[in-house]
Motif scaffolding. Sequence first.
Motif, PDB file in Angstrom:
ATOM      1  N   VAL A 110      53.440 -16.227  41.647  1.00 30.48           N
ATOM      2  CA  VAL A 110      54.141 -15.877  40.982  1.00 30.48           C
ATOM      3  C   VAL A 110      54.441 -13.817  41.506  1.00 30.48           C
ATOM      4  N   ALA A 111      53.675 -13.988  42.451  1.00 25.19           N
ATOM      5  CA  ALA A 111      53.939 -12.450  42.942  1.00 25.19           C
ATOM      6  C   ALA A 111      54.494 -12.204  44.226  1.00 25.19           C
ATOM      7  N   ALA A 112      55.522 -13.780  45.146  1.00 23.82           N
ATOM      8  CA  ALA A 112      56.695 -13.463  45.538  1.00 23.82           C
ATOM      9  C   ALA A 112      57.510 -13.219  44.735  1.00 23.82           C
ATOM     10  N   ALA A 113      57.473 -14.029  43.378  1.00 25.16           N
ATOM     11  CA  ALA A 113      58.871 -13.965  42.768  1.00 25.16           C
ATOM     12  C   ALA A 113      58.813 -12.938  41.740  1.00 25.16           C
ATOM     13  N   ARG A 114      57.806 -12.201  41.647  1.00 26.22           N
ATOM     14  CA  ARG A 114      57.903 -10.537  41.127  1.00 26.22           C
ATOM     15  C   ARG A 114      58.545  -9.982  41.810  1.00 26.22           C
ATOM     16  N   THR A 115      58.253 -10.218  43.212  1.00 27.26           N
ATOM     17  CA  THR A 115      58.329  -9.020  44.241  1.00 27.26           C
ATOM     18  C   THR A 115      59.968  -9.458  44.836  1.00 27.26           C
ATOM     19  N   GLY A 116      60.927 -10.101  44.590  1.00 30.22           N
ATOM     20  CA  GLY A 116      62.185 -10.752  44.147  1.00 30.22           C
ATOM     21  C   GLY A 116      62.261 -12.255  44.717  1.00 30.22           C
ATOM     22  N   ALA A 117      61.841 -13.235  45.050  1.00 25.63           N
ATOM     23  CA  ALA A 117      62.574 -14.257  45.509  1.00 25.63           C
ATOM     24  C   ALA A 117      63.002 -14.757  44.482  1.00 25.63           C
ATOM     25  N   GLY A 118      63.829 -15.213  44.033  1.00 24.62           N
ATOM     26  CA  GLY A 118      64.642 -16.171  43.075  1.00 24.62           C
ATOM     27  C   GLY A 118      64.383 -17.428  43.233  1.00 24.62           C
ATOM     28  N   THR A 191      67.626 -28.904  44.003  1.00 27.06           N
ATOM     29  CA  THR A 191      67.811 -27.535  43.181  1.00 27.06           C
ATOM     30  C   THR A 191      66.917 -27.010  44.725  1.00 27.06           C
ATOM     31  N   ALA A 192      66.394 -26.701  45.418  1.00 26.92           N
ATOM     32  CA  ALA A 192      66.348 -25.838  46.583  1.00 26.92           C
ATOM     33  C   ALA A 192      67.144 -26.065  47.467  1.00 26.92           C
ATOM     34  N   TRP A 193      68.265 -26.830  47.898  1.00 23.67           N
ATOM     35  CA  TRP A 193      68.931 -26.598  48.105  1.00 23.67           C
ATOM     36  C   TRP A 193      70.194 -25.994  47.518  1.00 23.67           C
ATOM     37  N   ARG A 194      70.592 -26.477  46.862  1.00 24.51           N
ATOM     38  CA  ARG A 194      72.167 -25.709  45.724  1.00 24.51           C
ATOM     39  C   ARG A 194      72.098 -24.088  45.700  1.00 24.51           C
ATOM     40  N   LEU A 195      70.253 -23.837  45.274  1.00 22.62           N
ATOM     41  CA  LEU A 195      69.956 -22.582  45.280  1.00 22.62           C
ATOM     42  C   LEU A 195      69.761 -21.518  47.298  1.00 22.62           C
ATOM     43  N   GLU A 196      69.929 -22.325  47.290  1.00 21.24           N
ATOM     44  CA  GLU A 196      69.851 -22.111  49.015  1.00 21.24           C
ATOM     45  C   GLU A 196      70.858 -21.911  49.528  1.00 21.24           C
ATOM     46  N   ARG A 197      72.555 -22.659  49.234  1.00 19.53           N
ATOM     47  CA  ARG A 197      73.227 -22.939  49.173  1.00 19.53           C
ATOM     48  C   ARG A 197      74.155 -21.198  48.342  1.00 19.53           C
ATOM     49  N   LEU A 198      73.269 -21.499  47.857  1.00 17.89           N
ATOM     50  CA  LEU A 198      74.471 -19.981  46.978  1.00 17.89           C
ATOM     51  C   LEU A 198      73.753 -18.812  47.411  1.00 17.89           C
ATOM     52  N   GLY A 199      72.789 -18.428  47.963  1.00 13.20           N
ATOM     53  CA  GLY A 199      72.801 -17.397  49.216  1.00 13.20           C
ATOM     54  C   GLY A 199      71.323 -16.737  48.519  1.00 13.20           C
ATOM     55  N   CYS A 200      69.960 -17.849  46.942  1.00 14.29           N
ATOM     56  CA  CYS A 200      69.065 -16.855  46.091  1.00 14.29           C
ATOM     57  C   CYS A 200      68.230 -16.407  47.530  1.00 14.29           C
ATOM     58  N   PRO A 201      67.517 -15.855  47.443  1.00 10.78           N
ATOM     59  CA  PRO A 201      66.625 -15.062  47.565  1.00 10.78           C
ATOM     60  C   PRO A 201      65.279 -16.084  47.997  1.00 10.78           C
ATOM     61  N   ILE A 202      65.293 -17.573  49.169  1.00  9.84           N
ATOM     62  CA  ILE A 202      63.647 -18.136  48.811  1.00  9.84           C
ATOM     63  C   ILE A 202      61.909 -17.299  49.514  1.00  9.84           C
ATOM     64  N   ALA A 203      61.131 -17.772  49.173  1.00  8.87           N
ATOM     65  CA  ALA A 203      59.869 -17.438  49.990  1.00  8.87           C
ATOM     66  C   ALA A 203      59.058 -18.528  49.515  1.00  8.87           C
TER      67      ALA A 203
END
Length: 246
Positions: A110-118, A191-203
């Motif tokens: 949750v901390a990683a999500a709150r600091t900017g990871a989609g 879901t992870a791959w589609r978000l990665e392709r969209l440029g989602c910041p991933i942690a």
Amino acid sequence: MPRSAGEMLVVLPTYNERASLSAVVLGVQRYLPSAHILIIDDGSPDGTGIAADEIAARDARVEVHHRPGKLGLGTAYVHGFGAAIAGDYRFVVAMDADGSHLSEDLPALVAAARTGAGLVIGTRWIAGGRIINWPMYRRWISRGGTWFARAILRSRLHDLTSGFRVLEVDWLRRIDLDALDSQGYGFQVETAWRLERLGCPIAEVPITFVERVDGRSKMSLGIVLEAFANVMRWGLKSRRTHDSAG
């Protein structure tokens, strides 16, 4: 769902998880006391749905959605993600209800999500990640599946099949959930791959994964084959699209 919108919705798909469900809910509430919990039960014959209703009757933070039968993990998460979007939550947490995902890992995700990871993936195959009590063949399936998916989909993620995740709902809104067609564990890859392709910041955050003590694993040959076929299809389609655009 929800009775009143909050910051975070935890989605727990269940099928025959009566023995572990209560402890998982208590663990989530210990580390995320303000979160709402949505249990999605697929008509479990062991009485999981009844146990879930008993939990919800005692706690307004918990709600249960009953489905008529075993419709698949992927469709359960689509249902839960739709509830998170409709409820205007900021984050949605996806985790197993069998105790294999440790609630004490939730604060770091949750901390990683709150600091900017989609998208935050609880990852087993990076430094600090561990697996406890898994037979060697399960390790081979998981590591091999991730290696195969990374190669075919040209992904940089280290644990595409992990189901322990935190997603920012604004990023989920960018995915056509109705177009997701994986019934089993391939849903995690998709879901992870589609978000990665969209440029989602991933942690990727290391977790400890513990083989379930109660009940039986849902892994089957059919699930593995579905994921294999879908990864091949997505990869080929992506390459055709890239080549035609070039």
